[in-house]
Every structure is written in structure tokens, then in C-alpha cells.
Design a protein around this motif. Structure first.
Motif, PDB file in Angstrom:
ATOM      1  N   SER A   2       0.098   7.899 -38.774  1.00 32.69           N
ATOM      2  CA  SER A   2      -0.798   7.566 -39.880  1.00 32.69           C
ATOM      3  C   SER A   2      -0.391   8.267 -41.172  1.00 32.69           C
ATOM      4  CB  SER A   2      -2.243   7.938 -39.528  1.00 32.69           C
ATOM      5  OG  SER A   2      -2.711   7.189 -38.431  1.00 32.69           O
ATOM      6  N   PHE A   3       0.205   9.454 -41.049  1.00 32.73           N
ATOM      7  CA  PHE A   3       0.557  10.213 -42.241  1.00 32.73           C
ATOM      8  C   PHE A   3       2.038  10.089 -42.606  1.00 32.73           C
ATOM      9  CE2 PHE A   3      -3.469  12.141 -41.178  1.00 32.73           C
ATOM     10  CZ  PHE A   3      -4.029  12.378 -42.421  1.00 32.73           C
ATOM     11  N   LYS A   4       2.777   9.295 -41.849  1.00 29.67           N
ATOM     12  CA  LYS A   4       4.180   9.066 -42.187  1.00 29.67           C
ATOM     13  C   LYS A   4       4.294   7.962 -43.233  1.00 29.67           C
ATOM     14  CE  LYS A   4       7.328   8.655 -39.043  1.00 29.67           C
ATOM     15  NZ  LYS A   4       8.348   9.637 -39.496  1.00 29.67           N
ATOM     16  N   ARG A   5       5.269   8.101 -44.116  1.00 31.00           N
ATOM     17  CA  ARG A   5       5.484   7.074 -45.133  1.00 31.00           C
ATOM     18  C   ARG A   5       6.083   5.813 -44.538  1.00 31.00           C
ATOM     19  NH1 ARG A   5       5.485   7.653 -50.484  1.00 31.00           N
ATOM     20  NH2 ARG A   5       7.192   6.149 -50.654  1.00 31.00           N
ATOM     21  N   LYS A   6       6.912   5.975 -43.535  1.00 31.92           N
ATOM     22  CA  LYS A   6       7.595   4.841 -42.934  1.00 31.92           C
ATOM     23  C   LYS A   6       7.180   4.687 -41.476  1.00 31.92           C
ATOM     24  CE  LYS A   6      10.115   3.877 -46.568  1.00 31.92           C
ATOM     25  NZ  LYS A   6       9.940   2.598 -47.317  1.00 31.92           N
ATOM     26  N   PRO A   7       7.146   3.462 -40.981  1.00 37.01           N
ATOM     27  CA  PRO A   7       6.783   3.260 -39.576  1.00 37.01           C
ATOM     28  C   PRO A   7       7.897   3.714 -38.658  1.00 37.01           C
ATOM     29  CG  PRO A   7       7.436   1.176 -40.574  1.00 37.01           C
ATOM     30  CD  PRO A   7       7.387   2.183 -41.694  1.00 37.01           C
ATOM     31  N   SER A   8       7.521   4.265 -37.517  1.00 37.03           N
ATOM     32  CA  SER A   8       8.471   4.673 -36.491  1.00 37.03           C
ATOM     33  C   SER A   8       8.165   3.878 -35.225  1.00 37.03           C
ATOM     34  CB  SER A   8       8.357   6.176 -36.213  1.00 37.03           C
ATOM     35  OG  SER A   8       9.113   6.531 -35.072  1.00 37.03           O
ATOM     36  N   PRO A   9       8.967   2.868 -34.909  1.00 34.08           N
ATOM     37  CA  PRO A   9       8.701   2.069 -33.700  1.00 34.08           C
ATOM     38  C   PRO A   9       8.589   2.923 -32.447  1.00 34.08           C
ATOM     39  CG  PRO A   9      10.339   0.979 -35.065  1.00 34.08           C
ATOM     40  CD  PRO A   9      10.113   2.329 -35.677  1.00 34.08           C
ATOM     41  N   ALA A  10       9.466   3.937 -32.305  1.00 30.51           N
ATOM     42  CA  ALA A  10       9.421   4.788 -31.123  1.00 30.51           C
ATOM     43  C   ALA A  10       8.086   5.530 -31.036  1.00 30.51           C
ATOM     44  CB  ALA A  10      10.581   5.778 -31.148  1.00 30.51           C
ATOM     45  N   LEU A  11       7.611   6.022 -32.168  1.00 25.36           N
ATOM     46  CA  LEU A  11       6.338   6.745 -32.202  1.00 25.36           C
ATOM     47  C   LEU A  11       5.180   5.808 -31.888  1.00 25.36           C
ATOM     48  CD1 LEU A  11       5.418   9.649 -32.856  1.00 25.36           C
ATOM     49  CD2 LEU A  11       5.016   8.897 -35.200  1.00 25.36           C
ATOM     50  N   ILE A  12       5.213   4.626 -32.447  1.00 31.90           N
ATOM     51  CA  ILE A  12       4.136   3.665 -32.230  1.00 31.90           C
ATOM     52  C   ILE A  12       4.090   3.218 -30.772  1.00 31.90           C
ATOM     53  CG2 ILE A  12       3.363   1.327 -32.797  1.00 31.90           C
ATOM     54  CD1 ILE A  12       4.432   1.841 -35.650  1.00 31.90           C
ATOM     55  N   LEU A  13       5.244   2.934 -30.183  1.00 29.75           N
ATOM     56  CA  LEU A  13       5.276   2.491 -28.788  1.00 29.75           C
ATOM     57  C   LEU A  13       4.915   3.635 -27.838  1.00 29.75           C
ATOM     58  CD1 LEU A  13       8.415   0.164 -28.799  1.00 29.75           C
ATOM     59  CD2 LEU A  13       5.998  -0.495 -28.780  1.00 29.75           C
ATOM     60  N   SER A  14       5.276   4.865 -28.188  1.00 30.09           N
ATOM     61  CA  SER A  14       4.870   6.014 -27.373  1.00 30.09           C
ATOM     62  C   SER A  14       3.354   6.178 -27.402  1.00 30.09           C
ATOM     63  CB  SER A  14       5.554   7.292 -27.881  1.00 30.09           C
ATOM     64  OG  SER A  14       6.953   7.206 -27.746  1.00 30.09           O
ATOM     65  N   TYR A  15       2.795   6.041 -28.603  1.00 32.62           N
ATOM     66  CA  TYR A  15       1.330   6.066 -28.712  1.00 32.62           C
ATOM     67  C   TYR A  15       0.707   4.997 -27.828  1.00 32.62           C
ATOM     68  CZ  TYR A  15      -3.102   4.319 -30.419  1.00 32.62           C
ATOM     69  OH  TYR A  15      -4.378   3.818 -30.467  1.00 32.62           O
ATOM     70  N   ALA A  16       1.256   3.779 -27.898  1.00 34.18           N
ATOM     71  CA  ALA A  16       0.691   2.666 -27.142  1.00 34.18           C
ATOM     72  C   ALA A  16       0.754   2.927 -25.639  1.00 34.18           C
ATOM     73  CB  ALA A  16       1.435   1.378 -27.490  1.00 34.18           C
ATOM     74  N   ALA A  17       1.872   3.468 -25.156  1.00 36.88           N
ATOM     75  CA  ALA A  17       2.023   3.728 -23.727  1.00 36.88           C
ATOM     76  C   ALA A  17       1.024   4.780 -23.241  1.00 36.88           C
ATOM     77  CB  ALA A  17       3.454   4.169 -23.435  1.00 36.88           C
ATOM     78  N   LEU A  18       0.893   5.880 -23.995  1.00 38.01           N
ATOM     79  CA  LEU A  18      -0.018   6.953 -23.584  1.00 38.01           C
ATOM     80  C   LEU A  18      -1.474   6.529 -23.727  1.00 38.01           C
ATOM     81  CD1 LEU A  18       1.881   9.979 -25.155  1.00 38.01           C
ATOM     82  CD2 LEU A  18       1.654   9.429 -22.730  1.00 38.01           C
ATOM     83  N   GLU A  19      -1.777   5.788 -24.774  1.00 34.90           N
ATOM     84  CA  GLU A  19      -3.147   5.276 -24.934  1.00 34.90           C
ATOM     85  C   GLU A  19      -3.481   4.336 -23.804  1.00 34.90           C
ATOM     86  OE1 GLU A  19      -6.755   5.378 -26.501  1.00 34.90           O
ATOM     87  OE2 GLU A  19      -5.102   6.332 -27.583  1.00 34.90           O
ATOM     88  N   GLY A  20      -2.507   3.529 -23.395  1.00 37.10           N
ATOM     89  CA  GLY A  20      -2.716   2.634 -22.271  1.00 37.10           C
ATOM     90  C   GLY A  20      -3.005   3.392 -20.980  1.00 37.10           C
ATOM     91  N   LEU A  21      -2.261   4.474 -20.725  1.00 37.47           N
ATOM     92  CA  LEU A  21      -2.524   5.295 -19.534  1.00 37.47           C
ATOM     93  C   LEU A  21      -3.965   5.791 -19.519  1.00 37.47           C
ATOM     94  CD1 LEU A  21       0.707   7.503 -19.261  1.00 37.47           C
ATOM     95  CD2 LEU A  21      -0.024   5.693 -17.688  1.00 37.47           C
ATOM     96  N   PHE A  22      -4.404   6.289 -20.660  1.00 36.22           N
ATOM     97  CA  PHE A  22      -5.778   6.806 -20.756  1.00 36.22           C
ATOM     98  C   PHE A  22      -6.804   5.699 -20.536  1.00 36.22           C
ATOM     99  CE2 PHE A  22      -9.444   7.341 -23.665  1.00 36.22           C
ATOM    100  CZ  PHE A  22     -10.081   8.367 -22.983  1.00 36.22           C
ATOM    101  N   LEU A  23      -6.626   4.577 -21.218  1.00 39.19           N
ATOM    102  CA  LEU A  23      -7.586   3.479 -21.100  1.00 39.19           C
ATOM    103  C   LEU A  23      -7.625   2.925 -19.680  1.00 39.19           C
ATOM    104  CD1 LEU A  23      -6.932   1.495 -24.408  1.00 39.19           C
ATOM    105  CD2 LEU A  23      -8.840   3.018 -23.898  1.00 39.19           C
TER     106      LEU A  23
END
Length: 276
Positions: free
Chosen positions: A108-129
Motif C-alpha cells: 500500500s505504501f510502495k510507489r510501484k506495484p510488486s507482483p511478487a508481494l501482491i501474490l504472496s499477500y494473496a497466498a497467505l491471506e488465502g491460508l488464513f481465510l
């Protein structure tokens, strides 16, 4: 228009004027400025582009759909693993959720998107959900609640998309301010409730059960729906003004955050209505 969502991120499409050369001022004796001049949300202040923009492929709606499908697919894959293997190990799942929250804030605070960061977030959020949903599904009277929450989230998404496309919902500056103020109040009340639960025991201020909990849950779902409208506006502006292709990852990230918000509020609301 810079969109936001429940984490109150600073995400927004690039304002690099090199990507959207709509703001060149009219030259004496030369052609007039294009109709978009002065309306480009990616321009930095009052600066004008006086050189040819670099070659790039602008973002398209297909790019947004593809990145969003990839991100949500990663969430679903993680949720499947969490449901199958972590339902009885909520401690690990909660840890994954906390790490996902940190990764989301970093992006959220990065100027540019990081696909690796976004997909890592998605994977871990999925585990939790997935783990949380599986745990709730095994509780008395809760069988099928996660599927109802998924269907409810899909219904909210479709309904808001139709309302936005038909201009029943119009995203204006006043609309954005209202949503942000309401969301900040909602999050503040939620944090206060958590503190009361942690130090006072029980249900805190009562936002997690009974009639007040139902009202609070409905407000949460409605806020999520309004944030979807902000996300749709962000995507529409990005395509219109030629945001660079890689910024479609930001659109996917924002939509995923909002859909996760809606699902969590929907699951909590269903749990309250079922009496657990």
C-alpha cells in the motif's frame, strides 16, 4: 480519482506524466491542446510534458481482469490448503494472516506495484481465510456458512458493478469523502471493541453478537460495497488516461482487498444470524 479501500492504503495509479502525455500545453502557432488537457489525474501538479512520452503499453481492461483473476486464484488456492490442513491449527493460520496484513500494508505504501508481494499477500491471506472458514464450518449450526458468505460476496460484487455501470452509483469527491469518513469510524469502533474484549472480556461493546452485531455487520458489508465503487472508478480512470500496464496489478490488489473485507464481514454477519 485515487481509490482507497478498507486498509486506507496510499495506493493509486502512477502519476508519472511520461506515461500519459495528455497535458502538453498549446504552442503558439501550433495545434491546440487535446481535449484531455488539464484533466489527466496522472499529471504531477501543473507540470506539462514537453517531450515525447516513452514507449509503453497502456493498461487495458483485459490486463485488469487477468491480474485480478490471478490474484484471486492465488487466494482461492491458499484457502483450499488452509481449509484442508490448517483448520485444527488456527495459530499458524492467524500468523499467516498477520504476515499477509503486513505485506498488504507494505504494498500500500510502495510507489510501484510488486507482483511478487501482491501474490504472496494473496497466498497467505488465502491460508488464513481457508483455515478460519473451515473452523467456522465445523461449529454447531455453522455448516455451509462459508459458502453462503462466498455467494453473498459474489452477489454484492455483481450488484455494485451493475449499479456503477448504469450510473446508479456515481463516484464523486463528496462520495469518496463520505466513504472514507464512514470507514475510518467503522475501523476505529472495531479497534475499540477489540480492546474492550481483550481487557474487559466478553463481547466488548457488543459489536460481535446480537442486534447490534447484526447492524454492525450490515454496515461493514455496505462499506465494502462502496469501496468496490471506488475501485471500479480507479480502474476506469486508469484505462481512460493510459496508466502503464504494470499498474493493473494495483487494480487487482485493491479489488482483492475489498473482496476479502466483504467476505469477512459477510461471514461474521451470517455467524451472528445463525446464533453462534
Amino acid at each position: 480519482m485515487r481509490s482507497s479501500n478498507p486498509v486506507f492504503s496510499r495506493r493509486g495509479f502512477s502519476r508519472d506524466t511520461g506515461y500519459a502525455g495528455f497535458n502538453a500545453p498549446p504552442q503558439a502557432g501550433g495545434p491546440a491542446a487535446p481535449p484531455y488537457a488539464g484533466a489527466n489525474p496522472y499529471a504531477q501538479g501543473q507540470q506539462y510534458v514537453t517531450h515525447a512520452p516513452p514507449q509503453h503499453r497502456p493498461m487495458t481492461m483485459d490486463d485488469v481482469v487477468a491480474r485480478t483473476a490471478m490474484t484471486l486464484g492465488t487466494v482461492i488456492a491458499g484457502a483450499t490448503v488452509g481449509w484442508l490442513f490448517l483448520t485444527q491449527n488456527l495459530g499458524f493460520a492467524i500468523g499467516a494472516g498477520l504476515v499477509a496484513m503486513v505485506l498488504g500494508l507494505v504494498q500500500s505504501f510502495k510507489r510501484k506495484p510488486s507482483p511478487a508481494l501482491i501474490l504472496s499477500y494473496a497466498a497467505l491471506e488465502g491460508l488464513f481465510l481457508g483455515a478460519l472458514s473451515g473452523y467456522i464450518n465445523d461449529l454447531p449450526r455453522m455448516n455451509g456458512a462459508p459458502m453462503q458468505a462466498v455467494l453473498g460476496t459474489m452477489a454484492v460484487f455483481v450488484a455494485m458493478l451493475v449499479a456503477y455501470k448504469t450510473r446508479i452509483v456515481r463516484v464523486t469527491a463528496r462520495f469518496t469523502r463520505f466513504v472514507m469518513i464512514a470507514a475510518m469510524g467503522f475501523v476505529l469502533l472495531s479497534l475499540v471493541n477489540v480492546l474492550f474484549m481483550a481487557f474487559g472480556g466478553g463481547d466488548g461493546l457488543g459489536f460481535r453478537s446480537g442486534g447490534l452485531g447484526i447492524v454492525f455487520g450490515i454496515v461493514g458489508v455496505v462499506l465494502g460495497a462502496l469501496f468496490l465503487a471506488l475501485d471500479f472508478k480507479q480502474v476506469e480512470d486508469g484505462v481512460t488516461y493510459g496508466a502503464p500496464r504494470e499498474e493493473s496489478w494495483l487494480a487487482a490488489f485493491g479489488l482483492t482487498l475489498t473482496l476479502v473485507w466483504i467476505y469477512m464481514e459477510m461471514l461474521r454477519l451470517i455467524s451472528i444470524l445463525r446464533g453462534d
